[in-house]
Design an enzyme around this catalytic site. Structure first.
Site, mmCIF file in Angstrom:
data_model
loop_
_atom_site.group_PDB
_atom_site.id
_atom_site.type_symbol
_atom_site.label_atom_id
_atom_site.label_comp_id
_atom_site.label_asym_id
_atom_site.label_seq_id
_atom_site.Cartn_x
_atom_site.Cartn_y
_atom_site.Cartn_z
ATOM 1 C CG HIS A 126 -1.948 -1.133 1.123
ATOM 2 N ND1 HIS A 126 -2.677 -1.580 2.199
ATOM 3 C CD2 HIS A 126 -2.320 -1.923 0.088
ATOM 4 C CE1 HIS A 126 -3.461 -2.596 1.817
ATOM 5 N NE2 HIS A 126 -3.256 -2.815 0.544
ATOM 6 C CB CYS A 159 4.512 20.836 -6.841
ATOM 7 S SG CYS A 159 6.107 20.522 -7.612
ATOM 8 N N GLY A 199 -0.952 -9.260 12.951
ATOM 9 C CA GLY A 199 -1.776 -8.070 13.116
ATOM 10 C C GLY A 199 -2.533 -7.605 11.900
HETATM 11 N N1 APR Z 1 -1.124 -7.561 18.231
HETATM 12 C C1 APR Z 1 -1.863 -8.398 17.446
HETATM 13 N N2 APR Z 1 -2.987 -8.008 16.797
HETATM 14 C C2 APR Z 1 -3.371 -6.719 16.948
HETATM 15 C C3 APR Z 1 -2.659 -5.791 17.751
HETATM 16 C C4 APR Z 1 -1.498 -6.266 18.419
HETATM 17 N N3 APR Z 1 -0.747 -5.471 19.206
HETATM 18 N N4 APR Z 1 -3.302 -4.585 17.699
HETATM 19 C C5 APR Z 1 -4.373 -4.762 16.885
HETATM 20 N N5 APR Z 1 -4.419 -6.034 16.434
HETATM 21 C C6 APR Z 1 -5.358 -6.631 15.477
HETATM 22 C C7 APR Z 1 -6.731 -5.993 15.467
HETATM 23 O O1 APR Z 1 -7.575 -6.611 16.428
HETATM 24 C C8 APR Z 1 -7.194 -6.309 14.032
HETATM 25 O O2 APR Z 1 -7.809 -7.590 13.950
HETATM 26 O O3 APR Z 1 -4.823 -6.359 14.194
HETATM 27 C C9 APR Z 1 -5.887 -6.363 13.240
HETATM 28 C C10 APR Z 1 -5.712 -5.137 12.345
HETATM 29 O O4 APR Z 1 -6.688 -5.239 11.333
HETATM 30 P P1 APR Z 1 -7.087 -3.916 10.530
HETATM 31 O O5 APR Z 1 -7.293 -2.791 11.480
HETATM 32 O O6 APR Z 1 -8.191 -4.322 9.594
HETATM 33 O O7 APR Z 1 -5.786 -3.549 9.705
HETATM 34 P P2 APR Z 1 -5.262 -4.230 8.368
HETATM 35 O O8 APR Z 1 -5.610 -5.680 8.321
HETATM 36 O O9 APR Z 1 -3.831 -3.864 8.235
HETATM 37 O O10 APR Z 1 -6.100 -3.436 7.231
HETATM 38 C C11 APR Z 1 -5.764 -3.682 5.904
HETATM 39 O O11 APR Z 1 -7.257 -1.898 5.237
HETATM 40 O O12 APR Z 1 -8.065 0.206 5.524
HETATM 41 C C12 APR Z 1 -7.199 -0.549 4.771
HETATM 42 O O13 APR Z 1 -5.305 0.212 3.646
HETATM 43 C C13 APR Z 1 -5.778 -0.068 4.929
HETATM 44 O O14 APR Z 1 -3.755 -1.391 4.932
HETATM 45 C C14 APR Z 1 -5.053 -1.272 5.504
HETATM 46 C C15 APR Z 1 -5.944 -2.431 5.095
HETATM 47 ZN ZN ZN Z 2 5.254 19.577 -9.531
#
Ligand code: APR
Ligand code: ZN
Length: 261
Positions: A126, A159, A199
Site C-alpha cells: 500500500h 509542489c 496483526g
Molecule cells: N497484536 C496483534 N494483533 C493486533 C494488535 C497487536 N498489538 N493490535 C491490533 N491487532 C489486530 C486488530 O484486532 C485487528 O484484527 O490487528 C488487526 C488489524 O486489522 P485492521 O485494522 O483491519 O488492519 P489491516 O488488516 O492492516 O487493514 C488492511 O485496510 O483500511 C485498509 O489500507 C488499509 O492497509 C489497511 C488495510
Molecule cells: Zn510539480
C-alpha cells in the site's frame, strides 16, 4: 485446548526448521508503536469515513485534501516520530538468522525498515507515507519537509517546482497497488515454506491473497492476531495475542532449538 506456551513452542518449532519465511503484516503490528489500526476497538475507521480516503475524493474535494494533510502532519497519523516495537525487531531477527524471504506489509509506516529489515526485503503493497509526490511533475518530497510547511499554517501543500497538487505516496482506495511489488510478493509467497501473519484482519484484497498463496503453495501458516481474522480456519497455528509480546518469544525459542541441534 492447548496453552499459549504450547502454541509458542509449536510456532518456534516451525520457525526453527523453515528456510524461506514470508512475514505478512497489517496495522496490528504497529499499534504497540502508538499507531492506531483500522478495524480494532480504537481503529481509524471508527473515527474517519473510509469514503474520504478514496483517490476520487482526494482529487475532487479540497476539504478532504485539507483533512488528509492535517491528519498526516499535525493530526492523528504523524508517523515520522513512530518507533519500531518488539514485534518489528523480532521480524528483523529472522533476516539475521538467514530465514527471511520477505516482509509483505499493508502498512505505510516504514517501521520494518526502521527496525533493520533490508529495504529490498520489504514489499509495501500500500505504498508508504515517507514521501508525497507531485501529480503534475512527479517531484517527490520527504514528509518531514511537508510537516514543516504545514506548521506555517498553509491549507494544502503545493509542489515547489510547478505548484501542482501533492499526494501522499500511500495507495488510496480505488488506486492500483504497485504492480511490481504485488507480483514479487505473490511469487515469493507461493514459494515460501512458512508464512507468519502479524496483526491483520485479512479483509482487504488483493493484499489478503498473500497468506492464501502461501497456503496454496504448501507453506505452513501461523496467524498471530488479537481477535478473529478471515483466514483463521486455514492456519496451522493460531495465536490470539499481542504481536509485540509473543513474536519475540517465538524467535528466541526457535534460536534455542537451533542451538540445541
Ligand atoms: N497484536 C496483534 N494483533 C493486533 C494488535 C497487536 N498489538 N493490535 C491490533 N491487532 C489486530 C486488530 O484486532 C485487528 O484484527 O490487528 C488487526 C488489524 O486489522 P485492521 O485494522 O483491519 O488492519 P489491516 O488488516 O492492516 O487493514 C488492511 O485496510 O483500511 C485498509 O489500507 C488499509 O492497509 C489497511 C488495510
Ligand atoms: Zn510539480
Amino acid at each position: 485446548m492447548e496453552s499459549m506456551q504450547q502454541y509458542i513452542e509449536q510456532a518456534a518449532e516451525l520457525v526453527s526448521t523453515a528456510e524461506r519465511i514470508i512475514v505478512f503484516t497489517g496495522a496490528g503490528v504497529s499499534t504497540e508503536s502508538g499507531i492506531p489500526d483500522f478495524r480494532g476497538p480504537d481503529g481509524i475507521w471508527r473515527k474517519y469515513d473510509p469514503e474520504d480516503f478514496t483517490i476520487d475524493k482526494f482529487l475532487s474535494d479540497s476539504k478532504v485534501r485539507k483533512m488528509h494533510w492535517d491528519f498526516l502532519t499535525t493530526g492523528g497519523l504523524n508517523l515520522t516520530q513512530a518507533q519500531p516495537n518488539p514485534a518489528h525487531y523480532a521480524v528483523a531477527e529472522l533476516e539475521k538468522m538467514g530465514k527471511l524471504y520477505g516482509v509483505v506489509t499493508q502498512n505505510v509506516d516504514g517501521l520494518h525498515q526502521k527496525a533493520g529489515v533490508s529495504e529490498n526485503m520489504v514489499f509495501q503493497l500500500h505504498g508508504d507515507l515517507s514521501h508525497a509526490k507531485c501529480l503534475s511533475c512527479t517531484k517527490r518530497y520527504p514528509m518531514e519537509e511537508i510537516i514543516e510547511w504545514m506548521k506555517k499554517d498553509i491549507d494544502e501543500p503545493k509542489c515547489g517546482e510547478c505548484s501542482g497538487m501533492l499526494k501522499p505516496d500511500a495507495v488510496f482506495f480505488g488506486e492500483q497497488l504497485p504492480w511490481g511489488v504485488l507480483m514479487e510478493s505473490e511469487k515469493r509467497s507461493r514459494s515460501c515454506d512458512l508464512c507468519i501473519v502479524l496483526g491483520s484482519s485479512l479483509v482487504v484484497y488483493p493484499a489478503a491473497l498473500i497468506p492464501r498463496y502461501a497456503h496454496q503453495g504448501g507453506a505452513k501458516l501461523i496467524i498471530i492476531n488479537m481477535g478473529p481474522t478471515e483466514l483463521d480456519r486455514m492456519a496451522d497455528i493460531r495465536i490470539d495475542a499481542k504481536a509485540g509480546e509473543v513474536t519475540p518469544k517465538i524467535i528466541e525459542m526457535a534460536k534455542a532449538k537451533m542451538r540445541a541441534r
